[in-house]
Design a protein around this motif. Structure first.
Motif, short mmCIF file in Angstrom:
data_model
loop_
_atom_site.label_atom_id
_atom_site.label_comp_id
_atom_site.label_asym_id
_atom_site.label_seq_id
_atom_site.Cartn_x
_atom_site.Cartn_y
_atom_site.Cartn_z
N SER A 1 13.54 8.78 -30.09
CA SER A 1 13.96 9.64 -28.98
C SER A 1 12.87 9.74 -27.93
N PRO A 2 12.84 8.82 -26.98
CA PRO A 2 11.81 8.88 -25.92
C PRO A 2 11.79 10.21 -25.18
N THR A 3 12.95 10.76 -24.88
CA THR A 3 13.01 12.01 -24.13
C THR A 3 12.27 13.13 -24.85
N PHE B 1 17.93 0.36 -23.73
CA PHE B 1 19.01 0.08 -24.67
C PHE B 1 18.44 0.03 -26.09
N GLY B 2 19.18 0.66 -27.02
CA GLY B 2 18.74 0.71 -28.41
C GLY B 2 17.92 1.93 -28.74
N TYR B 3 17.59 2.72 -27.73
CA TYR B 3 16.75 3.91 -27.91
C TYR B 3 17.52 5.18 -27.53
N GLY B 4 17.18 6.28 -28.20
CA GLY B 4 17.73 7.58 -27.82
C GLY B 4 19.25 7.60 -27.73
N PHE B 5 19.75 8.06 -26.59
CA PHE B 5 21.19 8.16 -26.37
C PHE B 5 21.78 6.90 -25.75
N SER B 6 20.95 5.93 -25.45
CA SER B 6 21.44 4.69 -24.85
C SER B 6 22.14 3.81 -25.88
N ASP B 7 23.02 2.95 -25.40
CA ASP B 7 23.78 2.07 -26.29
C ASP B 7 22.88 1.07 -27.00
N ARG C 1 18.90 5.91 -34.50
CA ARG C 1 18.12 5.01 -33.66
C ARG C 1 16.79 4.65 -34.31
N THR C 2 16.87 4.17 -35.53
CA THR C 2 15.69 3.65 -36.21
C THR C 2 15.88 2.16 -36.48
N ALA C 3 14.93 1.38 -35.98
CA ALA C 3 15.00 -0.08 -36.16
C ALA C 3 16.37 -0.64 -35.80
N THR C 4 16.86 -0.25 -34.62
CA THR C 4 18.14 -0.79 -34.16
C THR C 4 18.01 -2.28 -33.89
N SER C 5 19.13 -2.97 -33.84
CA SER C 5 19.09 -4.42 -33.60
C SER C 5 18.46 -4.73 -32.25
N THR C 6 18.67 -3.86 -31.27
CA THR C 6 18.07 -4.07 -29.95
C THR C 6 16.55 -3.93 -30.02
#
Length: 320
Positions: free
Chosen positions: A77-79, A101-107, A226-231
């Protein structure tokens, strides 16, 4: 012998069945909790459509100079991660947190993660949110590569860079990235194994920062999604190529202030990590280093000192 072999085979099968049952139980529990947490997974900023996907931008403050915070690799969660720092700056400047993308609330997306594509996403998101530069960039860790490339390609858009223990090209020259281990972590996250180890969700923002109890709860909600997402993994796979691209271009003549940690959690020892940063700062005509005796997420620990020095740095930029 046959009887012994049969006993061993039955035992192994029993163990495998037990493991499979446990995995199913863990996964079902994870899905149930994700469903319960859906009510909390609500963006606290603005969603913009970048090439057909949703990207989250958080803003705060009404100052004339936008400070763009750029997250380190794998930051759930960068925010919330940057909150302890930017709340000390938002009364003077416009705070902007980009959640890639891949972080926080982003897809979570399957799109190229070369540095040019990442930068294009960022610049387009800012344009859609009507946030105009020039900017002061606050990159942490892996985003240092993107920040440097941004300044190289579009120097008129950047007033300065405040590096939060930011990565630089030299950091990746001899750095060994354990992709298989990262992918194992991704599988564990998707199955919900991470819920069995509560300490994993205790980020430095939670341990050392100024988050409220509700914000800590939200951080953990985001962590399990959002942990170790594919992005994120695609970004790590591409980072050496990105660093190499940046290293081949001369550094622009812009002011740079780099806050540098003691190397803990960077993969380098203190001496090597600081030598790498010093090699980079020497390439700028107007560069300064501030050494901090803390680990990699410096903005979650030394946020007061960083805020004070950043304000002085930005004032110098404004007067020049």
């Amino acid at each position: 012998m046959r009887k012994m072999f049969k006993i061993i085979s039955v035992s192994m099968c029993s163990v495998l069945i037990i493991i499979c049952v446990l995995i199913v139980i863990i996964f079902v529990n994870h899905r149930i909790n994700l469903s319960k947490e859906n009510k909390d997974f609500i963006p606290n900023g603005q969603m913009v459509n970048v090439n057909g996907y949703n990207m989250h931008i958080y803003t705060e403050g009404d100052g004339d100079i936008p400070l763009v915070f750029m997250a380190g690799g794998g930051t759930s969660s960068p925010t919330l991660d940057f909150k302890s720092l930017y709340t000390l700056l938002s009364d003077k400047y416009k705070i902007v947190v980009i959640e890639k993308f891949g972080y926080g609330f982003s897809d979570v997306v399957n799109t190229p993660r070369d540095v040019e594509s990442i930068l294009n996403d960022t610049r387009k998101a800012l344009s859609l949110a009507n946030i105009k530069g020039p900017y002061v960039l606050f990159p942490h860790s892996i985003s240092g590569i993107e920040a440097l490339y941004w300044a190289q390609q579009y120097p008129k858009e950047i007033k300065g860079i405040v590096g939060l223990d930011m990565a630089v090209p030299e950091a990746y020259e001899n750095y060994k990235i354990n992709i298989p281990m990262i992918k194992i972590g991704a599988i564990a996250s998707k199955l919900g194994v991470t819920r069995l180890i509560p300490s994993l969700s205790e980020s430095d923002a939670i341990k050392y920062g100024t988050l409220t109890d509700n914000e800590k709860k939200l951080y953990k909600t985001i962590f399990y999604r959002r942990t170790a997402t594919s992005t994120m993994i695609d970004e790590v796979i591409e980072v050496k190529n990105n660093a190499n691209k940046v290293s081949k271009i001369s550094m622009p003549d812009i002011p740079v202030l780099m806050f540098v940690s003691n190397g803990v959690d960077t993969g380098w020892n203190e001496t090597d990590w600081r030598n790498i940063q010093e090699t980079t700062i020497d390439k700028f005509q107007n560069g300064e280093i501030v050494y901090l005796d803390c680990s990699h997420y410096v903005h979650d620990i030394e946020y007061k000192k960083i805020a004070e020095s950043s304000i002085s740095f930005i004032k110098q930029i404004e007067t020049n």
